[in-house]
Enzyme design. Structure first.
Site, PDB file in Angstrom:
ATOM      1  N   ASP A 438      47.269  17.459 171.866  1.00 40.15           N
ATOM      2  CA  ASP A 438      46.014  16.783 171.446  1.00 40.15           C
ATOM      3  C   ASP A 438      44.880  16.716 172.618  1.00 40.15           C
ATOM      4  OD1 ASP A 438      44.620  14.867 170.366  1.00 40.15           O
ATOM      5  OD2 ASP A 438      45.530  13.024 171.097  1.00 40.15           O
ATOM      6  N   GLU A 441      40.064  19.936 173.435  1.00 43.18           N
ATOM      7  CA  GLU A 441      38.740  20.294 173.248  1.00 43.18           C
ATOM      8  C   GLU A 441      38.275  20.880 174.574  1.00 43.18           C
ATOM      9  OE1 GLU A 441      39.877  17.174 172.439  1.00 43.18           O
ATOM     10  OE2 GLU A 441      40.031  18.051 170.440  1.00 43.18           O
ATOM     11  N   ASP A 516      40.436  12.257 164.178  1.00 42.11           N
ATOM     12  CA  ASP A 516      40.360  10.602 164.121  1.00 42.11           C
ATOM     13  C   ASP A 516      39.647  10.394 162.686  1.00 42.11           C
ATOM     14  OD1 ASP A 516      41.989  10.628 166.119  1.00 42.11           O
ATOM     15  OD2 ASP A 516      40.618  10.084 167.560  1.00 42.11           O
TER      16      ASP A 516
HETATM   17  O1  MIG Z   1      42.270   9.190 172.775  1.00 40.39           O
HETATM   18  O2  MIG Z   1      47.339  10.129 171.591  1.00 40.39           O
HETATM   19  O3  MIG Z   1      43.115  12.210 167.426  1.00 40.39           O
HETATM   20  O4  MIG Z   1      45.741  11.456 166.562  1.00 40.39           O
HETATM   21  O5  MIG Z   1      47.021   9.278 168.195  1.00 40.39           O
HETATM   22  C1  MIG Z   1      42.879   9.322 171.819  1.00 40.39           C
HETATM   23  C2  MIG Z   1      46.389   9.017 170.918  1.00 40.39           C
HETATM   24  C3  MIG Z   1      43.948  10.201 171.838  1.00 40.39           C
HETATM   25  C4  MIG Z   1      43.561  11.087 169.608  1.00 40.39           C
HETATM   26  C5  MIG Z   1      44.248  11.803 168.525  1.00 40.39           C
HETATM   27  C6  MIG Z   1      45.074  10.737 167.778  1.00 40.39           C
HETATM   28  C7  MIG Z   1      46.167  10.243 168.922  1.00 40.39           C
HETATM   29  C8  MIG Z   1      45.284   9.664 170.107  1.00 40.39           C
HETATM   30  N1  MIG Z   1      44.829  10.768 170.673  1.00 40.39           N
END
Ligand code: MIG
Length: 848
Positions: A438, A441, A516
């Site tokens: 996650d 980017e 999200d």
């Molecule tokens: O700043 O890990 O898109 O699926 O549950 C949020 C927590 C960070 C973003 C992801 C989301 C995930 C969440 N993450």
């Protein structure tokens, strides 16, 4: 004289510096005095890409031409070149080379692509290259024309660049502009015409229709018309943009801000042909583990041992078929990647073992930001090895993310990827089955641009490039590090990895979800279009958070989302931190029953999804595709974004609007269709209103359709022998792949699989089924038999298998599993044929 833009001189400087230092050592040159070009210090709005630098100049007339392998170079007085090559496909690659033998460096394209040997003709007026149906004409008037099998596909001018800028663009006249798709993850409808799209991977929590850019970058567009298709791939991980024309205003442009031009133009007769070529360049997804095509249950977060166990138990006690559970960032110790919060999960290994016995695999999350915390092993190693992203003085760039102040691995560097991959061993030892990357980017809090500062430097093939030039590749390189590490640590296992950010080629390493999203009806429809376009961009293993991430759906929206999710390759229910519980039992009995119904359908359909994934490893074709993929001669199909095909024969028409209990469905011309539930018949080229009660996902099979299905299981592998029933529908002809292997290892790469093709054709009072075994399985036990089920047929007078008559048993109440029996069901006009030895090719003739 060639003018060197300031950013370029930074690059030159770094190349010199890194050439003098030993490879493992940081480049610590004091470069704070060097200013990045303004273009490399800002994010440009898509609308401004083309307009805010009015001073565009064409590369212009060349001074000489030189033949090179695959094509020719236009050589300019500065020594720069525009290289035109015809590659295997056939396709055109157009590059700007600052030096003649610049190496092939790409984060997307597999290796040096294979060049063809085109026929080249040069005259006063024209340079012409021609190979395998592709013809390129470059006029000295600076116009270029691309033909495919004698038809003009597109005409364009020579590339242009802006003065005192790193940006370039290529403008096309627009004969390919009829219907545009692709571009990876874009928050827009299916057809992308008439807008500018920007690529800069961004953490866009709660994005909406029109938010651009979002998490992932695939600078690849697919233009489709009945006569031809054109793929356009701008291989550039810097900020880039595509402006796509409309039929009325067809001109289109691609451009980027930084790096050299590297553009592929891929003409072919069909979208499939273009897709094969594009995925030959950017790669294809491997076969996923079969369990990852099952239902996946997630939330941010299941916070401790007891909660995760409880979710598992309720899934099973409600008989909701499911395979995967997720742990989100609260599983970690203070959000530190590769750690476990031992207070909440005191015995992870034991927990994962117990869940595995219940048929669950667990996926856990990792973020790239590494807490600055001496004593935390990942930080210590990253620091000591010097594999972090650097500032202009060579010091680690710091930014705040979940764990607090962090430094970041430089995944563009092979050593970083090797090191990171090895960190997974302890998580594998605990029994995690898959991983989730996650925030790659990369996302950052508290910085104005929500990512690392522009004054961050990356290895970038040893070029030490500023952030702006490599940004969009970061997520892909993290996924590559993870994938390759897991492959090395478990050389015979398939990898399941989910990545939020990516670049073209991400499909080789990870599945993707659309970040999200929001629990509202527009997102339901939006995510369907997004998924289709991702699939058309090579990213075939994709899905959206079922139920929505931001907010909580009402029972109706939740139910419809469970139905939509069931037709996506990645079927994952996920929601955010401060939302209500979102598992299927939280929305009342009707939603629970409807969810179970569609989840059961999904599990029965796993043989189809699996065969389609297998097919995709050969062609890059998305398992879930828009209607025009197969019905492109019917121009009405080009704009249909609320109906999809799963493979060639099964069509879903999910309900995407509140209150709808019927909906209109368009059936493509020149085909007939059968209702999945009632076998009612529909004629193509027309719209019908169909029943869509809350507990039904409307589904239709094309006449001549062949659809492999299996028995219902509560999880993949619940029963070792799963009997396949292959549904066949009359009218026309068709065929489908049917594929078996162990579902989880790489043994299939050494022949441990059975791949077969069932073809169906009909003539007057005769039907023929051709069961063709494509391989002789090695160390793989094929199923003993398959059932072939023909719908809407009359009572047969004779059934022959390889010319031997087979006993027909009439009007029986249930399936009779006796030897070589054929059963005829008068009431629903169904014929069931039990075919033994599926590893042997056999022909079935049916007479009426
Ligand atoms: O700043 O890990 O898109 O699926 O549950 C949020 C927590 C960070 C973003 C992801 C989301 C995930 C969440 N993450």
């Amino acid at each position: 004289m060639k003018k060197i833009a300031p950013a370029l001189s930074v690059l030159v400087f770094f190349v010199l510096v890194s050439a003098c230092s030993t490879p493992a050592e940081p480049a610590t040159a004091p470069v704070s005095a060097v200013e990045l070009h303004p273009d490399l210090r800002r994010i440009v709005a898509p609308a401004n890409f083309a307009t805010d630098y009015p001073d565009w100049r064409s590369w212009g007339v060349w001074s000489s031409v030189e033949e090179v392998p695959g094509g020719l170079d236009l050589i300019y007085p500065s020594g720069e070149r525009l290289r035109w090559e015809i590659l295997e496909g056939p396709l055109v690659r157009l590059r700007h080379l600052q030096v003649p033998n610049a190496p092939h460096l790409s984060y997307a394209v597999l290796e040096q692509p294979k060049v063809l040997s085109p026929r080249i003709e040069t005259s006063e007026r024209l340079l012409m290259l021609e190979a395998e149906g592709l013809r390129l004409e470059i006029e000295t008037s600076l116009r270029v024309r691309l033909f495919w099998q004698g038809v003009l596909v597109e005409s364009f001018s020579l590339p242009e660049r802006a003065s005192d800028s790193q940006r370039f663009r290529v403008r096309f006249a627009g004969s390919a502009s009829a219907n545009w798709y692709g571009l990876g993850m874009k928050a827009w409808g299916l057809r992308l015409n008439g807008r500018a799209y920007h690529f800069w991977n961004s953490d866009t929590y709660g994005y909406r229709r029109g938010t651009d850019p979002i998490y992932s970058t695939v600078p690849y567009a697919l233009g489709v018309q009945p006569q031809f298709s054109l793929g356009v791939f701008l291989d550039n991980p810097a900020q880039s943009y595509f402006f796509l024309g409309t039929q009325d205003n067809p001109a289109w442009t691609v451009g980027a801000l930084g790096n050299d031009l590297d553009l592929y133009l891929i003409p072919d007769s069909t979208p499939l042909g273009v897709t094969k070529s594009y995925t030959r360049l950017s790669g294809r997804s491997e076969l996923p583990p079969l369990w990852s095509l099952g239902y996946q249950q997630s939330r941010y977060s299941y916070t401790d041992h007891e909660e995760l166990m409880a979710i598992a138990e309720v899934l099973r006690s409600n008989r909701l078929p499911s395979d995967v559970l997720y742990l989100d960032i609260d599983v970690m110790d203070r959000y530190r990647s590769f750690t476990i919060n031992n207070d909440a999960f005191p015995n992870m290994k034991d927990l994962l073992t117990r869940l595995r016995r219940m048929g669950f695999k667990v996926v856990t999350i990792l973020d790239p930001g590494i807490a600055v915390a001496p004593g935390y092993h990942v930080y210590d190693q990253l620091k000591q090895r010097g594999l972090y992203i650097r500032d202009a003085r060579g010091q680690p760039v710091q930014a705040v993310v979940w764990p607090g102040v962090c430094i970041f691995p430089d995944f563009t560097r092979p050593e970083t990827r090797g090191w990171w991959g090895g960190l997974y061993q302890p998580l594998l030892d605990l029994g995690f089955a898959g991983f989730w990357n996650d925030m790659n980017e990369p996302a950052a809090f508290e910085t104005p641009i929500k990512t690392l500062p522009f004054e961050s430097f990356f290895d970038d093939f040893g070029r030490n490039s500023p952030h702006a030039l490599v940004h969009n590749a970061y997520g892909s390189m993290m996924a590559k590090a993870s994938f390759e590490g897991l492959r090395t640590l478990q050389p015979n296992e398939r990898v399941f990895l989910l990545s939020r950010a990516g670049y073209a080629g991400i499909q080789r390493w990870a599945a993707q979800w659309t970040g999200d999203n929001v629990a509202n009806w527009d997102h339901l429809a939006l995510n369907l279009s997004m998924g289709l376009n991702m699939g058309l961009s090579g990213v075939v293993f994709q899905g959206a958070d079922v139920g929505g991430y931001v907010g909580t759906p009402d029972p109706e929206l939740f139910t419809r989302w469970m139905q939509l999710g069931a037709i996506f390759p990645l079927y994952r229910n996920h929601t955010g931190k401060d939302t209500e519980m979102q598992e299927p039992w939280n929305f009342g009995d009707a939603a629970l029953a409807a969810s179970r119904q569609v989840m059961e359908w999904r599990y029965r359909l796993l043989p189809l999804f699996y065969a389609l994934f297998r097919e995709s490893t050969h062609t890059g074709a998305p398992p879930v595709r828009p209607l025009f993929w197969h019905f492109g001669r019917d121009v009405r199909t080009y704009a249909i974004e609320d109906q999809v095909l799963i493979g060639a024969h099964l069509m879903a028409a999910p309900v995407l609007k509140p209150g709808e209990r019927k909906r209109r469905v368009y059936f493509p011309a020149n085909s007939i269709w059968f209702d999945w539930y009632t076998a009612a018949e529909y004629i193509g080229g027309r719209e019908y209103e169909v029943e869509a009660p809350l507990n039904r996902l409307p589904l239709f099979v094309r006449g001549g359709g062949v659809v492999p299905t299996g028995e219902l299981m509560q999880w993949v592998g619940e029963r070792p022998r799963n009997v396949h029933t292959i549904r066949v529908y009359p009218g026309g002809s068709g065929s489908s792949l049917v594929y078996w292997d162990d579902g989880q290892t790489l043994a299939y790469k050494n022949g441990a699989y059975l791949e077969t093709q069932l073809s169906y054709s009909a003539a007057d009072r005769q039907m023929r089924l051709d069961w063709e075994a494509k391989n002789a399985p090695v160390r793989f036990q094929s199923p003993e038999y398959v059932l072939i089920r023909l719908y809407n047929v009359f009572k047969p007078s004779r059934v022959l298998v390889d010319e031997r008559p087979i006993r027909i048993q009439g009007d029986s109440a249930g399936v009779v599993e006796s030897d070589q029996t054929t059963s005829w069901y008068e009431n629903d006009r169904t014929l069931l044929i039990k075919l033994f030895n599926p590893q042997r090719s056999q022909i079935i003739d049916i007479s009426f």
